[in-house]
Design a protein around this motif. Structure first.
Motif, PDB file in Angstrom:
ATOM      1  N   LEU A 149       0.876  -1.172   0.000  1.00 50.72           N
ATOM      2  CA  LEU A 149       0.000   0.000   0.000  1.00 50.72           C
ATOM      3  C   LEU A 149       0.911   1.218   0.000  1.00 50.72           C
ATOM      4  CD1 LEU A 149      -2.584  -1.051   2.726  1.00 50.72           C
ATOM      5  CD2 LEU A 149      -2.933  -1.036   0.271  1.00 50.72           C
ATOM      6  N   LEU A 150       0.849   1.983  -1.078  1.00 56.25           N
ATOM      7  CA  LEU A 150       1.785   3.086  -1.264  1.00 56.25           C
ATOM      8  C   LEU A 150       1.028   4.398  -1.356  1.00 56.25           C
ATOM      9  CD1 LEU A 150       4.706   4.059  -2.049  1.00 56.25           C
ATOM     10  CD2 LEU A 150       4.050   3.663  -4.405  1.00 56.25           C
ATOM     11  N   GLY A 151       1.570   5.417  -0.713  1.00 54.31           N
ATOM     12  CA  GLY A 151       0.947   6.729  -0.836  1.00 54.31           C
ATOM     13  C   GLY A 151       1.625   7.716   0.075  1.00 54.31           C
ATOM     14  N   PRO A 152       1.332   9.007  -0.100  1.00 53.96           N
ATOM     15  CA  PRO A 152       1.927  10.024   0.766  1.00 53.96           C
ATOM     16  C   PRO A 152       1.316   9.933   2.155  1.00 53.96           C
ATOM     17  CG  PRO A 152       0.274  11.013  -0.653  1.00 53.96           C
ATOM     18  CD  PRO A 152       0.380   9.587  -1.062  1.00 53.96           C
ATOM     19  N   SER A 153       1.909  10.606   3.143  1.00 54.79           N
ATOM     20  CA  SER A 153       1.363  10.513   4.494  1.00 54.79           C
ATOM     21  C   SER A 153      -0.034  11.123   4.508  1.00 54.79           C
ATOM     22  CB  SER A 153       2.283  11.200   5.498  1.00 54.79           C
ATOM     23  OG  SER A 153       2.581  12.495   5.061  1.00 54.79           O
ATOM     24  N   GLY A 154      -0.904  10.477   5.280  1.00 50.70           N
ATOM     25  CA  GLY A 154      -2.282  10.948   5.360  1.00 50.70           C
ATOM     26  C   GLY A 154      -3.173  10.429   4.253  1.00 50.70           C
ATOM     27  N   CYS A 155      -2.689   9.469   3.453  1.00 53.58           N
ATOM     28  CA  CYS A 155      -3.502   8.993   2.336  1.00 53.58           C
ATOM     29  C   CYS A 155      -4.420   7.858   2.747  1.00 53.58           C
ATOM     30  CB  CYS A 155      -2.617   8.539   1.187  1.00 53.58           C
ATOM     31  SG  CYS A 155      -1.800   6.967   1.492  1.00 53.58           S
ATOM     32  N   PHE A 181       5.156  -3.474  13.563  1.00 56.11           N
ATOM     33  CA  PHE A 181       4.822  -2.061  13.688  1.00 56.11           C
ATOM     34  C   PHE A 181       5.991  -1.180  13.291  1.00 56.11           C
ATOM     35  CE2 PHE A 181       1.906  -4.262  16.348  1.00 56.11           C
ATOM     36  CZ  PHE A 181       0.748  -3.524  16.330  1.00 56.11           C
ATOM     37  N   GLN A 182       5.654   0.050  12.922  1.00 57.97           N
ATOM     38  CA  GLN A 182       6.696   1.012  12.551  1.00 57.97           C
ATOM     39  C   GLN A 182       7.666   1.237  13.708  1.00 57.97           C
ATOM     40  OE1 GLN A 182       5.181   4.770  11.262  1.00 57.97           O
ATOM     41  NE2 GLN A 182       7.181   5.509  10.649  1.00 57.97           N
ATOM     42  N   SER A 183       7.105   1.306  14.931  1.00 56.68           N
ATOM     43  CA  SER A 183       7.946   1.531  16.102  1.00 56.68           C
ATOM     44  C   SER A 183       8.484   0.218  16.655  1.00 56.68           C
ATOM     45  CB  SER A 183       7.121   2.221  17.176  1.00 56.68           C
ATOM     46  OG  SER A 183       6.044   1.384  17.542  1.00 56.68           O
ATOM     47  N   ILE A 219      -0.784 -14.557   7.220  1.00 55.71           N
ATOM     48  CA  ILE A 219      -0.719 -13.172   6.743  1.00 55.71           C
ATOM     49  C   ILE A 219       0.227 -12.363   7.615  1.00 55.71           C
ATOM     50  CG2 ILE A 219      -2.057 -11.041   6.426  1.00 55.71           C
ATOM     51  CD1 ILE A 219      -4.500 -12.849   6.006  1.00 55.71           C
ATOM     52  N   CYS A 220       1.065 -11.567   6.970  1.00 54.82           N
ATOM     53  CA  CYS A 220       1.929 -10.676   7.733  1.00 54.82           C
ATOM     54  C   CYS A 220       1.671  -9.243   7.271  1.00 54.82           C
ATOM     55  CB  CYS A 220       3.392 -11.049   7.515  1.00 54.82           C
ATOM     56  SG  CYS A 220       4.500 -10.068   8.518  1.00 54.82           S
ATOM     57  N   LEU A 221       1.344  -8.377   8.235  1.00 51.26           N
ATOM     58  CA  LEU A 221       1.087  -6.975   7.930  1.00 51.26           C
ATOM     59  C   LEU A 221       2.268  -6.149   8.418  1.00 51.26           C
ATOM     60  CD1 LEU A 221      -2.601  -6.818   9.225  1.00 51.26           C
ATOM     61  CD2 LEU A 221      -1.820  -7.383   6.932  1.00 51.26           C
ATOM     62  N   MET A 222       2.720  -5.228   7.592  1.00 52.91           N
ATOM     63  CA  MET A 222       3.864  -4.405   7.994  1.00 52.91           C
ATOM     64  C   MET A 222       3.557  -2.936   7.773  1.00 52.91           C
ATOM     65  SD  MET A 222       7.262  -6.344   6.965  1.00 52.91           S
ATOM     66  CE  MET A 222       7.655  -7.860   7.784  1.00 52.91           C
ATOM     67  N   ASP A 223       3.751  -2.153   8.824  1.00 56.68           N
ATOM     68  CA  ASP A 223       3.474  -0.728   8.759  1.00 56.68           C
ATOM     69  C   ASP A 223       4.790   0.046   8.734  1.00 56.68           C
ATOM     70  OD1 ASP A 223       2.385   1.734   8.812  1.00 56.68           O
ATOM     71  OD2 ASP A 223       1.484   1.580  10.798  1.00 56.68           O
ATOM     72  N   GLU A 224       5.211   0.455   7.567  1.00 61.59           N
ATOM     73  CA  GLU A 224       6.472   1.183   7.380  1.00 61.59           C
ATOM     74  C   GLU A 224       7.599   0.612   8.230  1.00 61.59           C
ATOM     75  OE1 GLU A 224       6.463   5.096   6.521  1.00 61.59           O
ATOM     76  OE2 GLU A 224       4.345   5.281   6.084  1.00 61.59           O
ATOM     77  N   PRO A 225       7.895  -0.671   8.105  1.00 56.60           N
ATOM     78  CA  PRO A 225       8.828  -1.289   9.043  1.00 56.60           C
ATOM     79  C   PRO A 225      10.271  -0.808   8.883  1.00 56.60           C
ATOM     80  CG  PRO A 225       8.284  -2.823   7.305  1.00 56.60           C
ATOM     81  CD  PRO A 225       7.419  -1.630   7.091  1.00 56.60           C
ATOM     82  N   VAL A 282       1.142  -7.772   3.415  1.00 56.45           N
ATOM     83  CA  VAL A 282       0.610  -6.445   3.082  1.00 56.45           C
ATOM     84  C   VAL A 282       1.515  -5.437   3.771  1.00 56.45           C
ATOM     85  CG1 VAL A 282      -1.341  -4.868   3.152  1.00 56.45           C
ATOM     86  CG2 VAL A 282      -1.730  -7.313   2.920  1.00 56.45           C
ATOM     87  N   TYR A 283       2.099  -4.579   2.964  1.00 60.73           N
ATOM     88  CA  TYR A 283       3.201  -3.746   3.416  1.00 60.73           C
ATOM     89  C   TYR A 283       2.866  -2.287   3.122  1.00 60.73           C
ATOM     90  CZ  TYR A 283       8.212  -2.499   3.594  1.00 60.73           C
ATOM     91  OH  TYR A 283       9.436  -1.962   3.898  1.00 60.73           O
ATOM     92  N   VAL A 284       2.944  -1.475   4.143  1.00 58.07           N
ATOM     93  CA  VAL A 284       2.610  -0.058   3.971  1.00 58.07           C
ATOM     94  C   VAL A 284       3.886   0.770   3.887  1.00 58.07           C
ATOM     95  CG1 VAL A 284       1.762   1.958   5.226  1.00 58.07           C
ATOM     96  CG2 VAL A 284       0.336  -0.067   5.028  1.00 58.07           C
ATOM     97  N   THR A 285       3.983   1.624   2.898  1.00 60.74           N
ATOM     98  CA  THR A 285       5.144   2.503   2.825  1.00 60.74           C
ATOM     99  C   THR A 285       4.798   3.782   2.060  1.00 60.74           C
ATOM    100  OG1 THR A 285       7.466   2.683   2.184  1.00 60.74           O
ATOM    101  CG2 THR A 285       6.028   1.421   0.726  1.00 60.74           C
ATOM    102  N   HIS A 286       5.582   4.823   2.305  1.00 63.08           N
ATOM    103  CA  HIS A 286       5.427   6.032   1.510  1.00 63.08           C
ATOM    104  C   HIS A 286       6.576   6.146   0.518  1.00 63.08           C
ATOM    105  CE1 HIS A 286       8.031   7.247   4.872  1.00 63.08           C
ATOM    106  NE2 HIS A 286       8.662   7.881   3.930  1.00 63.08           N
ATOM    107  N   ASP A 287       7.483   5.143   0.559  1.00 68.05           N
ATOM    108  CA  ASP A 287       8.698   5.186  -0.242  1.00 68.05           C
ATOM    109  C   ASP A 287       8.465   4.396  -1.535  1.00 68.05           C
ATOM    110  OD1 ASP A 287      11.151   4.822  -1.376  1.00 68.05           O
ATOM    111  OD2 ASP A 287      12.188   4.434   0.514  1.00 68.05           O
ATOM    112  N   GLN A 288       8.361   5.112  -2.662  1.00 67.87           N
ATOM    113  CA  GLN A 288       8.005   4.426  -3.898  1.00 67.87           C
ATOM    114  C   GLN A 288       9.111   3.480  -4.369  1.00 67.87           C
ATOM    115  OE1 GLN A 288       9.438   5.325  -7.052  1.00 67.87           O
ATOM    116  NE2 GLN A 288      10.846   6.818  -6.154  1.00 67.87           N
TER     117      GLN A 288
END
Lengths: 291, 377
Positions: free
Chosen positions: B36-42, B83-85, B156-162, B190-196
């Motif tokens: 899942l890619l997008g700028p912050s707040g997307c 988690f990110q943290s 399933i593994c979920l990753m938030d800006e790891p 499912v991996y979340v990042t803002h880094d394209q």
């Protein structure tokens, strides 16, 4: 040369603090121990060295033993109960709660109010017959109780006031510590399937240990130090049933003017507190995780 | 453990008037790496937390392995999460952190030990098991968080800006490692990042999000080559795609203030048009469109050359050996395949049926030369 001047500057900077510390803490402490080996000067009779006579008297003083046992019971009940209450209240007001700010303020109010003033209010609560507690009991057809006049109930009654006074204060520390715990820890635990109790036992409580240690040291000290409400509510009575060590020291020193014996009692109090504080740090510190 | 499919249907999450996730639908295929890619707040993190069950959906549903889990708590969703943290328990050592979930679920001690040994070996943590999180480097903490997710053996593994807390070098290493781990274990990631760059290098499938909606979903190649919206075009690629405004005269589409015709309309087109071309698709050529060099950024192998074409600016990525100097006029050429056209208002990609890119080197230059011969009209 330069090093020497720095050394002098250092001491000069320390001097004001040192003078105050020595004048008001160390010197009185040492003279207290010193005085406990002398008799009390009275009229024509100057004070004389009596060795351990004061301590012999202390061991034989039944009032001392009663006061000490009162104080131990007082500590034994107020410390755990006020800490447990503080923790429960903190966990509650840390959550999502309507009117959270008001509840927090309400809990903290006893800490802000002077104990002397508060003791007067409690005196009214406890008044036999028309006090708040008896009026509520009256609604259920229960008999009047003389909470502060009955030697069996008086200690319990002053303990309740102390717990009421302290729990809110300790809650603030717990609340601060709870809010420093990252919410993602709870989320991580919930993904692993940890319930509320498991999370509390395995994560929250261990992370609160530094606070618990700090609070419990304070609670121990307060249980020997906080006697304001005794003055207002009971004056140690009836028959010393609600007298605590510090109150007994006050009575001895400033009502009977037996300064030597008061010094002896003070030494006992100091020793007791030191042992407790040191013991707490050594015993508990090992199991505390500091971040 | 093999991955299972996740499906979101018309998923919506709002806080008061704020729509964090605005009715999105997508599928994360079993055993695939979805980013899942997008700028912050997307809304990408919110989407992930909705899948995890850490947030309750306002509307819509989530299906995992065909079952509706929208109302289920996180531990009944077959997921693990990083988690990110990192969310490591600071008072527990590495082994206890990794085993936390197994202990909560009362997995027998013998099995716990066996799984711990396996995971520790897999992630290179065997020597660190006695340490507290505070005694570990960022990369090691990251591994522990990963270990805690892997040992659960959830599909399933979920990753938030790891990787966002790691330095650039470590981030690159972990990217490769994470990808390898996901393949090896066959997890649905499912991996979340803002880094394209992270998204393009790791994903099987990228879902580009903006303002709570999905802009585009597809393979990294498709998203890079055929951006569905001007937003995606601008978001993917470093430096991003040049998007230059065009003005229209009859069928001819030009940059305002510049002569060359860059495209021709074949059908109905909106009034506001954006022409997209990637900096790496621009080359120097004697036959190209003349542009003024405004600034040069040296990147080592390449230079990023900012040029002016009429009223618009575009960046070209040119090899650094080529002689370019600020203030000079150079000629740029590109292939017609490299040209994209977007609706300037909606940002939507315009179908090639309605327009045609013009080879700048041939027609437009010829026309320009013709204009010179004819004199000013």
């Amino acid at each position: 040369m330069l090093a020497r001047r720095e050394w002098i500057h250092g001491w000069l900077l320390l001097t004001p603090a040192l003078i105050l510390l020595f004048a008001f803490t160390h010197y009185p402490a040492v003279t207290t121990v010193w005085h406990s080996f002398f008799s009390t000067p009275r009229g024509q009779r100057p004070s004389t060295f009596v060795g351990l006579d004061n301590y012999d008297f202390l061991l034989a003083d039944s009032t001392f033993w009663q006061v000490l046992s009162n104080n131990l019971w007082y500590a034994l009940v107020t410390i755990p109960v006020s800490i447990a209450l503080a923790l429960m209240m903190a966990l509650w007001v840390d959550g999502k709660l309507r009117g959270r700010g008001f509840v927090r303020m309400a809990y903290f109010a006893p800490t802000v109010l002077p104990l002397i003033a508060v003791a007067n209010i409690w005196l009214f609560f406890y008044t036999p017959g028309f006090g708040l507690i008896d009026q509520v009991r009256g609604l259920f057809g229960l008999a009047e109780v003389n909470w502060l006049g009955n030697p069996d109930l008086v200690l319990g009654s002053v303990i309740v006031v102390a717990i009421w006074k302290e729990a809110g204060f300790f809650m603030i520390f717990y609340l601060a510590a709870l809010q420093a715990i990252s919410p993602s820890l709870r989320e991580a635990a919930s993904i692993e399937g940890a319930g509320r109790w498991t999370y509390f036992r395995r994560v929250t409580f261990p992370l609160l240990m530094p606070t618990t240690l700090f609070v419990s040291v304070n609670a121990v000290i307060n249980s020997f130090r906080l006697v304001d409400h005794i003055f207002v509510m009971t004056e140690g009575g009836p028959d010393n049933a609600s007298s605590l060590l510090l109150f007994y020291i006050y009575e001895t020193a400033f009502q009977y003017w037996d300064t030597a014996y008061a010094a002896t009692l003070t030494v006992v109090l100091l020793v007791l507190l030191s042992i407790l504080a040191i013991g707490q740090f050594f015993l508990v510190d090992r199991r505390v995780h500091y971040r | 453990m093999t991955g299972v499919e996740i499906e979101a249907r018309a998923l919506r999450k709002s806080w008061g008037d704020t729509q964090a996730v605005d009715g999105i639908s997508f599928t994360a295929e079993a055993g695939k790496f979805t980013v899942l890619l997008g700028p912050s707040g997307c809304g990408k993190s919110t989407t992930l937390r909705l899948i995890a069950g850490l947030e309750q959906a306002t509307d819509g549903s989530i299906r995992i392995d065909g079952q509706d889990v929208t109302q289920r708590p996180p531990n009944e969703r077959q997921i693990a999460m990083v988690f990110q943290s990192y969310a490591l328990f600071p008072h527990l050592n590495v082994a206890e952190n990794i085993l936390f979930g197994l202990k909560v679920r009362r997995v027998p001690a013998a099995q716990r030990k066996e799984r711990l040994d396996r995971v520790a070996a897999l992630l290179g943590l065997s020597n660190l098991l006695e340490r507290r999180p505070a005694q570990l480097s960022g990369g090691q903490q990251q591994r522990v968080a990963l270990g805690r997710a892997v040992i659960a053996e959830k599909p399933i593994c979920l990753m938030d800006e790891p990787l966002s807390n790691l330095d650039a070098k470590l981030r690159h290493e972990m990217r490769v490692e994470l990808r390898a781990l996901q393949r090896k274990l066959g997890l649905t990631m499912v991996y979340v990042t803002h880094d394209q760059a992270e998204a393009i290098s790791m994903a099987d499938r990228i879902i580009v999000m903006n303002g709570g909606r999905i802009e585009q979903a597809g393979t990294p190649g498709a998203i890079y080559d055929q951006p569905a919206t001007a937003f995606t075009a601008r978001f993917i690629g470093t430096p991003p795609m040049n998007l230059i405004a065009l003005s229209r005269a009859g069928q001819s589409l030009r940059v305002p203030g510049a002569d060359p015709v860059l495209a021709e309309a074949r059908g109905a087109l909106p009034d506001n048009l954006l022409l997209g071309i990637r900096p790496e698709d621009l080359h120097l050529s004697d036959q190209g469109v003349p542009v003024q060099v405004e600034a040069i950024e040296y990147l080592g192998a390449d230079n990023l050359v900012d040029c002016r074409l009429g009223s618009q600016r575009l960046t070209a990525r040119l090899q650094h050996r080529q002689e370019v100097a600020e203030g000079r006029t150079i000629r740029l050429r590109w292939s017609t395949e490299a040209v994209h056209l977007f609706d300037g208002l909606s940002g939507a990609r315009l179908d090639k049926a309605s327009w045609r890119a013009v080879e700048p080197a041939t027609e437009s230059i010829n026309r320009m030369n013709a204009a010179v011969v004819d004199g000013p009209s």
